[in-house]
Design a protein around this motif. Structure first.
Motif, short mmCIF file in Angstrom:
data_model
loop_
_atom_site.label_atom_id
_atom_site.label_comp_id
_atom_site.label_asym_id
_atom_site.label_seq_id
_atom_site.Cartn_x
_atom_site.Cartn_y
_atom_site.Cartn_z
N PHE A 151 -29.65 -43.20 23.87
CA PHE A 151 -29.67 -41.75 24.10
C PHE A 151 -29.35 -41.39 25.54
CE2 PHE A 151 -32.17 -37.98 25.45
CZ PHE A 151 -31.46 -37.02 24.75
N ILE A 152 -29.74 -42.20 26.49
CA ILE A 152 -29.63 -41.86 27.91
C ILE A 152 -28.21 -41.40 28.30
CG2 ILE A 152 -29.81 -42.77 30.27
CD1 ILE A 152 -32.15 -44.53 29.18
N PRO A 153 -27.15 -42.08 27.86
CA PRO A 153 -25.81 -41.63 28.26
C PRO A 153 -25.47 -40.23 27.77
CG PRO A 153 -25.74 -43.89 27.46
CD PRO A 153 -27.10 -43.36 27.15
N TYR A 154 -25.95 -39.85 26.59
CA TYR A 154 -25.68 -38.50 26.09
C TYR A 154 -26.26 -37.45 27.04
CZ TYR A 154 -24.20 -40.43 21.58
OH TYR A 154 -23.54 -41.11 20.59
N PHE A 155 -27.49 -37.70 27.49
CA PHE A 155 -28.16 -36.75 28.38
C PHE A 155 -27.46 -36.73 29.74
CE2 PHE A 155 -32.73 -34.93 28.71
CZ PHE A 155 -32.27 -33.86 29.46
N GLY A 156 -27.23 -37.90 30.31
CA GLY A 156 -26.62 -37.97 31.63
C GLY A 156 -25.23 -37.35 31.66
N GLU A 157 -24.40 -37.66 30.66
CA GLU A 157 -23.06 -37.09 30.62
C GLU A 157 -23.10 -35.59 30.38
OE1 GLU A 157 -20.92 -39.33 27.70
OE2 GLU A 157 -21.24 -41.23 28.77
N SER A 158 -24.06 -35.11 29.60
CA SER A 158 -24.19 -33.66 29.37
C SER A 158 -24.50 -32.93 30.67
CB SER A 158 -25.28 -33.39 28.34
OG SER A 158 -24.92 -33.88 27.07
N LEU A 159 -25.35 -33.52 31.49
CA LEU A 159 -25.66 -32.91 32.78
C LEU A 159 -24.41 -32.82 33.65
CD1 LEU A 159 -29.02 -34.78 33.40
CD2 LEU A 159 -28.80 -32.31 33.17
#
Length: 379
Positions: free
Chosen positions: A30-38
């Motif tokens: 999940f972490i990449p989805y959040f980081g890239e969204s930011l």
């Protein structure tokens, strides 16, 4: 066709992302989805240094974040009010103890530069100048560039807070160039995802104001001191926890941002497609003998249209007939004029994917519904 000013139609890719099995909010998947969204959120509003906050909640939560983190009780805010959501923004600020002065525009108008200059020339110190970029109640588009430049010239210490819930990704917002300190958004309008995600971007100046305040932040869930480490951690590729993020919604938001920013249609081309669709809707309304709510067509939103009903016809005559033709629109919301007009949303995939034919369907349904309503009055 869902043609209200949010929520809007979303793409299949966004639907699929939202429908995937939930991931753990601290899992490596999940972490990449959040980081890239930011990171992509910054791109949408043309900032390189702004700090995004993606928090479960409606767009309204953005008002609370501004009030709780940046305004201390007893401080003054100048609010440029162009409709229903200006009223609500002012109410929210007052709930946190702010003294709010308003420049109230007439229905269908936005605050002008002379009005803003006069308000800032009284000698009163304003902690912030706040405004609604597009007031969803009137379809009036404020001149964000003018506001940012005027505040910087006459009151450089004041923060500039832009409510962009109904403008992000359908209107150009150049946060860094225009001197905007806070952009408030939400997932369900131009950003093209389901509702439920509060999207806020704060300048480094705003972050410094929050960190140097004299009294504690007047909120718990809204506290940037609690959320800032979370956002920084996810962007750095590591998990952190304060409150559980809406994992499926963030994946849907990520899918939409990827389409907005990484497709063969540039962000500027996307804005132009919104302008074209808006012009088509409005020209169709004028051709039907209807009048638009915004007085100045140079300051009219490109993501929705507000149109007066013709004499003798109201929401009950038009909205159900549109629904029968599989087109969902909505009536007015401005408290003093809500029965006089209706609103049509045209954002996101509805305007970008012309093969859908959504705009044609809306125009045809409007033409047929109005004619049927007029015929029924004469029968």
């Amino acid at each position: 066709v869902l043609s209200i000013p949010g929520p809007i139609e979303v793409t299949d890719e966004v639907l699929y992302a939202n429908a995937t099995p939930p991931l753990g909010h601290t899992s490596p998947d999940f972490i990449p989805y959040f980081g890239e969204s930011l990171r992509m959120t910054r791109e949408v509003v043309y900032t390189t240094t702004g700090q995004p906050f993606l928090i479960a909640g409606s767009g309204t939560l953005g008002w609370d974040q501004v009030a709780a983190n940046l305004i201390e009780p007893g401080e003054s805010v100048l609010l440029l009010n162009s409709g229903y959501f200006g009223d609500s923004f002012a109410d929210c600020l007052r709930a946190y103890g702010a003294n709010v002065d308003e420049v109230r525009a007439e229905f269908g108008k936005a605050a002008t530069q002379p009005e803003l200059e006069q308000a800032l020339s009284t000698g009163k110190k304003y902690k912030a100048v706040a405004f609604t970029h597009v007031d969803t109640s009137t379809a009036v588009l404020a001149d964000a560039k003018m506001i940012g430049e005027t505040v910087k010239r006459l009151s450089p210490e004041s923060l500039v807070a832009l409510d962009g819930v109904c403008s992000i990704a359908s209107e150009e917002i150049r946060m860094d160039d225009w001197g905007i300190d806070v952009v408030i958004g939400a997932s369900q309008k131009g950003l093209g995802a389901p509702p439920g995600l509060s999207v806020v971007i704060a300048s480094q100046k705003a972050i410094q104001v929050m960190e140097s305040r004299k009294v504690p932040i007047t909120g718990f869930y809204t506290s940037w001191k609690r959320w800032l480490p979370i956002m920084k951690a996810y962007e750095a590729g590591t998990p952190a926890y304060f409150a559980t993020p809406p994992v499926n919604l963030i994946r849907a938001y990520h899918a939409s941002l990827t389409q907005i920013l990484r497709s063969n249609i540039s962000l500027q081309e996307r804005f132009e497609l919104h302008r074209e669709a808006a012009q088509r809707i409005r020209q169709a309304a004028v051709d039907l003998g209807l009048k638009l709510v915004p007085v100045d067509q140079n300051f009219t939103a490109n993501g929705l249209s507000a149109i007066y009903f013709p004499d003798g016809i109201g929401a009950g005559d038009v909205v159900p007939r549109m629904s029968q033709r599989q087109v969902v629109i909505t009536g007015g919301i401005h408290k003093e004029n809500k029965d006089k007009y209706f609103r049509i949303g045209h954002m996101g995939t509805t305007v970008v994917d012309k093969q859908r034919g959504d705009i044609d369907r809306v125009i045809t349904a409007l033409r047929e519904s109005l004619q049927e309503a007029r015929d029924s009055k004469q029968a």
